[in-house]
Structure formats: structure tokens, C-alpha cells
Design a protein around this motif. Sequence first.
Motif, PDB file in Angstrom:
ATOM      1  N   LEU A 154       0.820  -1.209   0.000  1.00  0.00           N
ATOM      2  CA  LEU A 154       0.000   0.000   0.000  1.00  0.00           C
ATOM      3  C   LEU A 154       0.853   1.259   0.000  1.00  0.00           C
ATOM      4  CD1 LEU A 154      -2.901  -0.994   2.431  1.00  0.00           C
ATOM      5  CD2 LEU A 154      -3.021  -0.718  -0.060  1.00  0.00           C
ATOM      6  N   ASP A 155       1.982   1.231   0.734  1.00  0.00           N
ATOM      7  CA  ASP A 155       2.888   2.382   0.708  1.00  0.00           C
ATOM      8  C   ASP A 155       3.459   2.589  -0.698  1.00  0.00           C
ATOM      9  OD1 ASP A 155       2.523   2.994   3.352  1.00  0.00           O
ATOM     10  OD2 ASP A 155       4.417   2.157   4.046  1.00  0.00           O
ATOM     11  N   LEU A 156       3.807   1.501  -1.375  1.00  0.00           N
ATOM     12  CA  LEU A 156       4.348   1.617  -2.731  1.00  0.00           C
ATOM     13  C   LEU A 156       3.274   2.112  -3.705  1.00  0.00           C
ATOM     14  CD1 LEU A 156       6.510  -1.609  -2.753  1.00  0.00           C
ATOM     15  CD2 LEU A 156       7.372   0.693  -3.244  1.00  0.00           C
ATOM     16  N   ILE A 157       2.046   1.641  -3.523  1.00  0.00           N
ATOM     17  CA  ILE A 157       0.950   2.098  -4.369  1.00  0.00           C
ATOM     18  C   ILE A 157       0.712   3.595  -4.170  1.00  0.00           C
ATOM     19  CG2 ILE A 157      -1.549   1.917  -4.696  1.00  0.00           C
ATOM     20  CD1 ILE A 157      -1.177  -1.132  -4.056  1.00  0.00           C
ATOM     21  N   ALA A 158       0.798   4.054  -2.914  1.00  0.00           N
ATOM     22  CA  ALA A 158       0.671   5.489  -2.649  1.00  0.00           C
ATOM     23  C   ALA A 158       1.818   6.260  -3.281  1.00  0.00           C
ATOM     24  CB  ALA A 158       0.641   5.736  -1.143  1.00  0.00           C
ATOM     25  N   LEU A 159       3.033   5.694  -3.239  1.00  0.00           N
ATOM     26  CA  LEU A 159       4.186   6.334  -3.863  1.00  0.00           C
ATOM     27  C   LEU A 159       3.986   6.449  -5.371  1.00  0.00           C
ATOM     28  CD1 LEU A 159       7.086   7.457  -3.647  1.00  0.00           C
ATOM     29  CD2 LEU A 159       7.910   5.094  -3.873  1.00  0.00           C
ATOM     30  N   ALA A 160       3.364   5.441  -5.967  1.00  0.00           N
ATOM     31  CA  ALA A 160       3.115   5.476  -7.410  1.00  0.00           C
ATOM     32  C   ALA A 160       2.218   6.642  -7.792  1.00  0.00           C
ATOM     33  CB  ALA A 160       2.490   4.156  -7.865  1.00  0.00           C
ATOM     34  N   GLY A 161       1.336   7.058  -6.883  1.00  0.00           N
ATOM     35  CA  GLY A 161       0.489   8.209  -7.143  1.00  0.00           C
ATOM     36  C   GLY A 161       1.229   9.526  -7.023  1.00  0.00           C
ATOM     37  N   GLU A 162       2.408   9.485  -6.409  1.00  0.00           N
ATOM     38  CA  GLU A 162       3.213  10.689  -6.215  1.00  0.00           C
ATOM     39  C   GLU A 162       4.382  10.795  -7.181  1.00  0.00           C
ATOM     40  OE1 GLU A 162       2.529  10.233  -1.363  1.00  0.00           O
ATOM     41  OE2 GLU A 162       4.520  10.064  -2.240  1.00  0.00           O
ATOM     42  N   ALA A 163       4.917   9.625  -7.585  1.00  0.00           N
ATOM     43  CA  ALA A 163       6.130   9.592  -8.410  1.00  0.00           C
ATOM     44  C   ALA A 163       5.844   8.827  -9.698  1.00  0.00           C
ATOM     45  CB  ALA A 163       7.279   8.937  -7.639  1.00  0.00           C
ATOM     46  N   PRO A 164       5.718   9.530 -10.832  1.00  0.00           N
ATOM     47  CA  PRO A 164       5.450   8.855 -12.109  1.00  0.00           C
ATOM     48  C   PRO A 164       6.494   7.774 -12.405  1.00  0.00           C
ATOM     49  CG  PRO A 164       5.232  11.230 -12.331  1.00  0.00           C
ATOM     50  CD  PRO A 164       5.822  10.987 -10.973  1.00  0.00           C
ATOM     51  N   GLY A 165       6.024   6.690 -12.999  1.00  0.00           N
ATOM     52  CA  GLY A 165       6.923   5.607 -13.361  1.00  0.00           C
ATOM     53  C   GLY A 165       7.076   4.545 -12.289  1.00  0.00           C
ATOM     54  N   THR A 166       6.497   4.793 -11.105  1.00  0.00           N
ATOM     55  CA  THR A 166       6.575   3.800 -10.031  1.00  0.00           C
ATOM     56  C   THR A 166       5.566   2.688 -10.306  1.00  0.00           C
ATOM     57  OG1 THR A 166       7.171   5.526  -8.438  1.00  0.00           O
ATOM     58  CG2 THR A 166       6.410   3.424  -7.536  1.00  0.00           C
ATOM     59  N   ARG A 167       6.027   1.447 -10.272  1.00  0.00           N
ATOM     60  CA  ARG A 167       5.168   0.294 -10.547  1.00  0.00           C
ATOM     61  C   ARG A 167       5.280  -0.705  -9.407  1.00  0.00           C
ATOM     62  NH1 ARG A 167       7.403  -2.307 -15.573  1.00  0.00           N
ATOM     63  NH2 ARG A 167       5.660  -3.749 -15.229  1.00  0.00           N
ATOM     64  N   VAL A 168       4.172  -1.414  -9.174  1.00  0.00           N
ATOM     65  CA  VAL A 168       4.136  -2.400  -8.096  1.00  0.00           C
ATOM     66  C   VAL A 168       3.590  -3.720  -8.629  1.00  0.00           C
ATOM     67  CG1 VAL A 168       3.334  -2.924  -5.762  1.00  0.00           C
ATOM     68  CG2 VAL A 168       3.624  -0.527  -6.478  1.00  0.00           C
ATOM     69  N   SER A 169       4.351  -4.784  -8.452  1.00  0.00           N
ATOM     70  CA  SER A 169       3.864  -6.143  -8.667  1.00  0.00           C
ATOM     71  C   SER A 169       3.823  -6.823  -7.307  1.00  0.00           C
ATOM     72  CB  SER A 169       4.786  -6.921  -9.616  1.00  0.00           C
ATOM     73  OG  SER A 169       4.751  -6.371 -10.916  1.00  0.00           O
TER      74      SER A 169
END
Length: 478
Positions: free
Chosen positions: A218-233
Amino acid sequence: MDRPQHADLPVAVVGAGPVGLAAAARLIERGLTPLIFERGAQAGATIADWAHVRVFSPWEFNTDAAARALLEAEGWHMPAPDHLPTGAELIRDYLAPLAAHPAIAPHLRLNAEVEAIARHDHSKLSSEGRDAVPFVIVWRDAQGARHRTLARAVIDASGTWVRPNPIGRDGLPVEGEVENAARIAYGIPDVRGAARADYAGRHTLVIGAGHSAINAALDLIALAGEAPGTRVSWATRSGGIERLLGGGLNDALPGRGALGLRAAEALRDGRAALLSPFTARRIAAQGDGLEVAGEVGGVDTVLEVDRIVVATGFRPDLAMLSELRLALDPVVEATPALAPLIDPNLHSCGTVRPHGVVELSHPEKDFFIVGMKSYGRAPTFLMTTGYEQVRSVVADLAGDLVAAREVRLKLPETGVCQSGPALSAAERGLAGIAESGCCGGPPKVEPAACCARDEAARAVGRTGCGCGSEAEPESLAK
């Protein structure tokens, strides 16, 4: 040295986390002297590793009664009982004041790493007069100097956080895991804070299905909303979205139930790619990233990622106890009396029946493992469980056998009982139980059952209520 009870010696407590400090408070309450060894530079040092994470248990479940009494006598006020604190708040508002309390501070040794515990002048093989001699604690201070300290009893509350499980399904690191450790994090890295530069704009693979994995994802998913190009598998070894949902809205801890619901929503919205069931086989460096070879649903798969976050659980470090006589279940690595209550191969209800000194006793008299470490490799531990454990253990050490056996543990239901088919009405009737609560309430007779539904399953010839778990210990509420 040969006085029967060594009343002048302290009771050694290993670990100054919530359960260790609660043990110290209980000892003081009983007129016994604690000596607390903490390997870190502060009380709650391992909690500081996940200070950014908000726990799912509110304050009412996070404080011990004896510890509260000490603090309140010094003017401390408990935070709002229904507030969900972060790890940082847990330290700042509870553990730090408790460690600094004048009744505890003189007995606390920080930067004191316990290396070994034994009976004075007795190896594990030596039986004659064993119970009549004190324990010897071998520990190392911040300067590396070793010390030997005697204790009348030992309470090991050192936890499991420093021994995370590796990626492999077989309990071992997969090929290349150790060699690529610089790009692999274990637990819950602060991806939106101190570790942001390692994850922003990059592709991260999260492995695990428990609450640590959910928080990390969830923290990584939130980061993806802040930093373009962030992906989570997100890879789980079994269960898919249903496994992550946990108790959902049926969970008596709303914060815990909401965590699973948020995770499932993120996956359904496509904010993370779910890989399940997933098995990693090999990790290799690929330029600035990693190539992860494995299987998804039995089909060979190769993933290219930049980082891996591993949240597959923890295990106890038993090395320092090698000269003590322990009784440990071969599967769970908890005491044989406790193991069937928490073994995820039997059930994963997360609602463990009350237990205390009787279930926690080892062949080594006056030695106890409490807290998360008492559960060995099993999941679903809560801080309030540890508080009741130490209340019972300390009562026993003080000679109050009645209080030691009046176990008073009351846990909130998780909402999770089984992943298989529910029992039929006929099966519930055969077992003589009603459908009350998510798991039917506590068991009535069967000591190995975690709940009424689990008891009912056993009554009709099943091996438990049918649920299994790959989740890590719920360390965020330990």
C-alpha cells in the motif's frame, strides 16, 4: 551461589520492546528486580525499523496494566484508546516514557546484546543440582566487551523481527537471493520517506500476503500516485485477493480489517499487478535491476524489476539458547502445549484461547520465552497476548500459583476462520455449537481448537477448520 532461590539476584529480561518492558513492570509490581538487556540503542529498537507504519490495534490493546500504573503514578496520560498509533508514536508516547521511568531505567542496559544463556557451571548435559543454580547471561556492550551476569530466572522477549524468512518456499534463500541482497529489503521499508529514492520511479516486486506485505504494498501504491513511473507487482504464494481480504468488515479490529479491504481494492483497480500463486526460483542481476525467474500458477515466468520487498514472515533466533533445555514443537518452534493452538497447518483463526505459564513452560525451570518469539514461526500475534503471558509468568516466579493460572486473555476476533467451505448446519449441530461471531466463539472442549468452528470441524473428522496461512507474524501489533 548455592542458596536455593537466589533471592538477591535479578530476573533477566531479554528485549526492551513492549512485552519485555511489560515483564519488567510486572516484576516491579511483584517486588522482584528486573535486569533488562536491549541490543538496540533505545527501547523498542526494532519498532523503530517500522516507525512510519500505523499499527492496526488501537491503544487500548497496546499497553500493559502494570506499565500503565507505573506511568500514571508519574503523571502520564494514556492516548485516546481508539487511536491507531504509528510505530514512532508507540515509542514516543509509551515505550520511551516507560523505559525512562525511575523504577525501570536503573535496570535497563541498552546496546547490550545477549550472546548466550546457560546454567552457571552447568552445560545442557549436566543434570545434578541444575535447578538449584542461577542462570548466567553472557552479553556484549557497545564497546564490544563481554560480560557475565547471574540471574535467578530468565524471560526471553527478544522477538523475531531481526530474523526475517527468506523468499524460498522451502524456507531457504532462492538462488541469487543472498548475492543480490543490496536490492532486496525485508519487512516494511519506508518507501515514502527515508528509502524513497530507492523506489520512486522504479518497479518493485512485493512478496508476501500478511499484514507486513499489505503495508509495504500500500505504501508503494501510494508512492506510485506521487512519483510517475513507479510500478508495483505483488506476489503471494497462495490465496489471491480473497487471502488478502482477511476478516474484512467482520474483523473486531477495524484497522486490521480495513487494511485488507484497501489492499483488495487497489488490486481490483489495477494499481498493482497480482501474481498468485507465485514461486520464485532464481534471482539474477540484470543491469541496474533484477531478473526474477519463477512460476505463476504453475507457468514459468520471468520478471524484470528494480527492487524486491520480502514480507514472508519471521522466525526465532534460538542460537543464544543452545545450552538450555527447551521443549519446542518441531514444526512451529513454540512449546508443545502452545503449538497446536497457533499452528497455521491446523487453523489460522487468529483467535487463540487463553494461555500463560502452563503452556509456556520449558524443561528448564524458571526460563520462559514470551511475546512474538513464543509463537516461533506461527502468525497472528498481538501485543495484548504478550502482556497476559508475562503477567502469568511473573506471578509464577513470585510464587502466586493461583494468579499464574487464572489466565485472563481476551482477544478481538479477526474475522478470519477458514478458507475452505463453511460447515453445514448439520455439522454445526453435530458438534453442539451455534453460529455466533465470525468463528462461532471460543472452543468449548477441544484444547487444540482455536474457535468453535475449528472445534466443530474436528468433531466431524476434519483436521481443523480448513484454513491455511502463509502470513507472517502480525508483528505490527506485537
